[in-house]
Design an enzyme around this catalytic site. Structure first.
Site, PDB file in Angstrom:
ATOM      1  N   HIS A  37       0.851  -1.187   0.000  1.00  0.00           N
ATOM      2  CA  HIS A  37       0.000   0.000   0.000  1.00  0.00           C
ATOM      3  C   HIS A  37       0.891   1.242   0.000  1.00  0.00           C
ATOM      4  CE1 HIS A  37       1.003   0.265   4.242  1.00  0.00           C
ATOM      5  NE2 HIS A  37       0.469  -0.927   4.457  1.00  0.00           N
ATOM      6  N   GLU A  38       0.288   2.398   0.078  1.00  0.00           N
ATOM      7  CA  GLU A  38       1.050   3.642  -0.049  1.00  0.00           C
ATOM      8  C   GLU A  38       2.098   3.794   1.056  1.00  0.00           C
ATOM      9  OE1 GLU A  38       2.736   6.811  -1.535  1.00  0.00           O
ATOM     10  OE2 GLU A  38       1.194   5.660  -2.604  1.00  0.00           O
ATOM     11  N   HIS A  40       3.973   1.323   2.294  1.00  0.00           N
ATOM     12  CA  HIS A  40       5.130   0.599   1.748  1.00  0.00           C
ATOM     13  C   HIS A  40       5.795   1.403   0.625  1.00  0.00           C
ATOM     14  CE1 HIS A  40       2.617  -3.026   3.040  1.00  0.00           C
ATOM     15  NE2 HIS A  40       3.735  -3.187   3.718  1.00  0.00           N
TER      16      HIS A  40
END
Length: 282
Positions: A37-38, A40
């Site tokens: 996701h953002e 990461h």
């Protein structure tokens, strides 16, 4: 979209890293359990800036899950993850199988004795032994110069920093800020389990942290008073399944009676099917 090298075995990964080392390349490394996701992706972009070569691992580590936890159901979408890595421009992905990391007869584990005991350690016995072990293995296999972690998993970050120092590992550990949804909810792969109603309730965790931080900034220093203000926010939202809401020393994670700048406020709660964690620094 750039090409990316997919490496599945220890031998492939070590050979690739060994060649890069001989060429004098700086390796940046972001270990993940996938379901990117953002949060990461912010770490991965930082890795792209920090190193000559960026390597990301995708490995759902069984040894950090308890017997009643969600290992088998943990979100996995390797094709989507690789697509995201290509878009960012990662150079390689290390995607090992469980038997590659834990071959038959494996019996060596790493424990960071004091830092793993409080907070999540009380509720998830053995979790951080699994984390420290797999991270050490990944460091030995990938051979990074810098490894990048998110500060949402603050206790994990402190444990890894301590392990690197205690074992004289030649890797720089960098902690990056928490990425949040507009509501304040910290991004997590486990957010995918939340219903819209769960998400609304989960955002209260950050509101409790902000309330404590605001009280601290206004001059309150007694830990019981600060925690009480956060607990009131949780209670008013009818959020009762809370594992902990605590203030700890930001480095040693030891108990505090009087809060100081640099201490950490940490919270964990079960909401719907997810156990969520969050923190903020005083």
């Amino acid at each position: 979209m750039t090409e990316i090298r997919i490496l599945n075995t220890t031998e492939q990964m070590q050979s690739f890293s060994g060649t890069l080392k001989k060429e004098g390349k700086k390796i940046a490394f972001v270990p993940t359990m996938g379901a990117l996701h953002e949060g990461h992706l912010s770490l991965i972009r930082e890795g792209k800036r920090r190193g000559d070569i960026l390597i990301v691992s995708i490995f759902v580590n069984p040894t950090q899950f308890g017997p009643s936890e969600d290992y088998l159901n943990y979100a996995r979408d390797i094709n989507e993850d690789i697509k995201k890595l290509k878009l960012i421009g990662a150079d390689a992905a290390f995607v090992p199988k469980v038997e590659t990391i834990y071959p038959d007869g494996f019996q060596t584990y790493v424990e960071v004795e004091k830092l793993e005991k409080p907070l999540c350690g009380e509720n998830r016995p053995g979790h951080f032994k699994g984390v420290a072990t797999v991270v050490l293995k990944l460091f030995n296999i990938v051979k990074p110069d810098i490894a990048i972690f998110g500060r949402k998993d603050y206790q994990q970050l402190k444990i890894i920093e301590r392990m690197v120092k205690d074992l004289n590992l030649e890797v720089e550990v960098l902690g990056m800020p928490i990425v949040r949804e507009q509501s304040g909810l910290a991004l997590s792969s486990r957010n995918g389990y939340l219903t819209p109603e769960d998400k609304e309730r989960a955002a209260v965790l950050y509101k409790a942290l902000v309330e404590i931080k605001n009280k601290f900034d206004s001059g309150v220093r007694i830990v019981d008073d600060l925690i009480g203000s956060g607990q009131l926010v949780l209670k008013q939202a009818n959020l009762t399944n809370v594992d902990y809401l605590e203030i700890k020393n930001g480095e040693t994670l030891t108990i505090k009676d009087t809060a100081e700048s640099g201490d950490i406020v940490a919270v964990a709660a079960k909401i719907g099917k997810s156990r969520l964690i969050d923190n903020t620094m005083l």
